[in-house]
Design a protein around this motif. Sequence first.
Motif, short mmCIF file in Angstrom:
data_model
loop_
_atom_site.label_atom_id
_atom_site.label_comp_id
_atom_site.label_asym_id
_atom_site.label_seq_id
_atom_site.Cartn_x
_atom_site.Cartn_y
_atom_site.Cartn_z
N SER A 161 -7.66 2.06 -11.93
CA SER A 161 -7.10 3.39 -11.73
C SER A 161 -7.69 4.07 -10.51
O SER A 161 -6.98 4.70 -9.72
N TRP A 162 -9.01 3.93 -10.35
CA TRP A 162 -9.68 4.58 -9.23
C TRP A 162 -9.22 4.01 -7.90
O TRP A 162 -8.90 4.74 -6.96
N ILE A 163 -9.16 2.69 -7.79
CA ILE A 163 -8.81 2.06 -6.51
C ILE A 163 -7.34 2.24 -6.16
O ILE A 163 -6.99 2.53 -5.01
N TYR A 164 -6.47 2.08 -7.16
CA TYR A 164 -5.05 2.00 -6.85
C TYR A 164 -4.25 3.27 -7.14
O TYR A 164 -3.11 3.39 -6.66
N HIS A 165 -4.79 4.20 -7.91
CA HIS A 165 -3.96 5.32 -8.34
C HIS A 165 -4.54 6.71 -8.06
O HIS A 165 -3.81 7.69 -8.10
N ILE A 166 -5.85 6.80 -7.78
CA ILE A 166 -6.44 8.14 -7.68
C ILE A 166 -5.86 8.94 -6.52
O ILE A 166 -5.63 10.16 -6.64
N VAL A 167 -5.60 8.31 -5.39
CA VAL A 167 -5.07 9.04 -4.24
C VAL A 167 -3.65 9.55 -4.53
O VAL A 167 -3.32 10.70 -4.22
N ASP A 168 -2.82 8.72 -5.15
CA ASP A 168 -1.47 9.17 -5.51
C ASP A 168 -1.53 10.30 -6.54
O ASP A 168 -0.71 11.22 -6.51
N THR A 169 -2.52 10.23 -7.42
CA THR A 169 -2.67 11.28 -8.43
C THR A 169 -3.07 12.60 -7.77
O THR A 169 -2.59 13.67 -8.17
N ILE A 170 -3.93 12.53 -6.75
CA ILE A 170 -4.31 13.74 -6.02
C ILE A 170 -3.09 14.32 -5.32
O ILE A 170 -2.89 15.54 -5.29
N ARG A 171 -2.26 13.46 -4.74
CA ARG A 171 -1.04 13.94 -4.08
C ARG A 171 -0.16 14.71 -5.06
O ARG A 171 0.45 15.72 -4.71
#
Length: 216
Positions: A161-171
């Motif tokens: 989740s941290w590597i692949y999804h955290i940036v999209d979640t912040i967006r």
Amino acid sequence: MKEYFDSNTSKLAGLEQVNNYFWNIPMHHLDLDLFKYQIEFTMELLKKKKSLNKVNKRIADIPRHWQLKVFKKGIQLSRLTANEYRDMMKIMVFVVDDLQIEDLSEVYVKWNEMYLLSRSEKFKESDLENFQKAINNWGDLFIKLFQKISNSHLKFPKLHSWIYHIVDTIREYGAINGYTTETYESLHKTYVKILYRLSNKKEVEKQIIENVNKKQ
């Protein structure tokens, strides 16, 4: 700290004399579990390399500082609290330096770089791109160092989740501190669980409110 590391002069820097920037950063809880994994896997790696005693001695030799937990008995994983894990973040980059274990100190440098970016309150698209690069740089080293040590070969959800999804979640939802449940879990522990244990279990709510008012 980075200047000493980049110039390979870390031996000249004592923790007592150097103003460590990380000591002044209030740490959030989101990725604390990932750091917990990193510490645990580091201990296993040090055991294999027969360097654990050396590291524990380095930790025990760190001088006292009012902003830092002193680990006079070295690392005892079963007894570390959340706050103590945060203190470990601040010192491990120095403790594992120059152990002749490839990339070990660098993974802590990359962790700190990534963590600083994660603390941002607002992100522009360029910030998110830099954050993703920092995550990837840390993740690549983390996987390289610890995949064989992990019983699951690092197949756990929080890392993915941290590597692949955290940036999209912040967006989608905004800065990390704005939506993580860990923050509220911490507040619940501080302002409910601990105060409940301190009460005499009679008129508990009244006692909790009184104790919270004393803290403010």
